[in-house]
Design a protein around this motif. Structure first.
Motif, mmCIF file in Angstrom:
data_model
loop_
_atom_site.group_PDB
_atom_site.id
_atom_site.type_symbol
_atom_site.label_atom_id
_atom_site.label_comp_id
_atom_site.label_asym_id
_atom_site.label_seq_id
_atom_site.Cartn_x
_atom_site.Cartn_y
_atom_site.Cartn_z
ATOM 1 N N GLN A 36 0.830 -1.210 0.000
ATOM 2 C CA GLN A 36 0.000 0.000 0.000
ATOM 3 C C GLN A 36 0.857 1.250 0.000
ATOM 4 O O GLN A 36 0.561 2.225 -0.701
ATOM 5 C CB GLN A 36 -0.931 -0.011 1.216
ATOM 6 N N ALA A 75 2.355 1.703 -3.430
ATOM 7 C CA ALA A 75 1.341 2.163 -4.383
ATOM 8 C C ALA A 75 1.023 3.635 -4.173
ATOM 9 O O ALA A 75 0.870 4.401 -5.131
ATOM 10 C CB ALA A 75 0.068 1.317 -4.240
ATOM 11 N N LYS A 82 3.843 5.693 -5.523
ATOM 12 C CA LYS A 82 3.805 5.712 -6.986
ATOM 13 C C LYS A 82 2.747 6.689 -7.489
ATOM 14 O O LYS A 82 2.986 7.452 -8.425
ATOM 15 C CB LYS A 82 3.520 4.306 -7.516
ATOM 16 N N ARG A 83 1.563 6.667 -6.839
ATOM 17 C CA ARG A 83 0.499 7.603 -7.241
ATOM 18 C C ARG A 83 0.922 9.047 -7.013
ATOM 19 O O ARG A 83 0.653 9.926 -7.835
ATOM 20 C CB ARG A 83 -0.785 7.293 -6.458
#
Length: 235
Positions: free
Chosen positions: A69, A72, A75-76
């Motif tokens: 999580q 991610a 990365k976002r």
């Protein structure tokens, strides 16, 4: 005389009772002990190896789901920052080519609030001043722009303000630039619109300016195609 009495014994030595010795190989206790020890060692090694694998691939004992999580989310965040920088650079790239961008201290901005929210002009002007820009004036937008700017901002300037418009445009995303040939000088009017939330982060702004400066340097060196808006905007 019993049949079990050896001949010649005359019945002196007689085997009695109902239990007879069973003929079997003696147990090898040493081998059993060695097998038990080997099993314990093998199981221990397997357990230790499993813990090492969890430590390596599981982030030093952290929950793998939490690590995934976090990765991610990072990365976002990276992609969002890169997209904003690219959008700002692409918007500025739509303007006529310039061979040199001014520094922030050489750009004068008038900040106007075209929304119903109070205080935006002053707060934004203070932020831009903290970034080195010169502030000409700030206040409510003129009637022709008041409550009519749907984007985050409308940038207005004359033909001499093309380079300054690019520098100002790098400070926030979602802007629209308008060149007014009737205007003289290089002052930029920033009309804050309904979609405005805040100025872009200075890190993202620096990436956008880096791209625009590379574009200007290439335009000065040769008329060949300029680098893409993503140049220098990696995360």
């Amino acid at each position: 005389m019993s049949m079990l009495t050896p001949p010649g014994m005359g019945g002196k030595y007689r085997i009695t009772g109902t239990q007879y010795p069973r003929m079997r190989r003696p147990r090898n206790r040493g081998r059993i002990l060695a097998a038990v020890i080997a099993t314990v060692v093998v199981v221990g090694l397997i357990g230790y190896g499993t813990l090492q694998l969890i430590d390596v691939f599981g982030g030093n004992g952290k929950d793998p789901a939490s690590i995934a999580q976090a990765a991610a989310a990072k990365k976002r965040e990276c992609e969002a920052a890169s997209a904003k920088a690219s959008a700002a650079a692409a918007s500025a790239a739509a303007l006529p080519l310039v061979t040199k961008l001014p520094e922030t201290g050489e750009v004068t901005i008038n900040v106007y609030n075209a929304t119903a929210k109070s205080g935006l002009a002053k707060d934004t002007a203070d932020e831009l001043a903290a970034r080195g820009f010169k502030i000409g004036t700030f206040g409510n937008a003129p009637p022709e722009y008041d409550r009519k700017v749907k984007q985050s901002a409308l940038l207005v300037g004359g033909t001499k303000a093309v380079a300054a418009l690019q520098v100002v445009g790098a400070q926030l995303t979602g802007t629209v630039t308008q060149i007014d040939a009737k205007r003289s000088g290089a002052v930029v009017d920033l009309m804050i619109g309904n979609a405005f939330k805040k100025l872009s982060a200075e890190k993202a702004t620096a990436k956008t300016l880096k791209t625009l400066k590379a574009r200007a340097a290439q335009a000065k060196a040769s008329p060949s195609p300029a680098p893409s808006a993503n140049s220098g905007a990696g995360c």
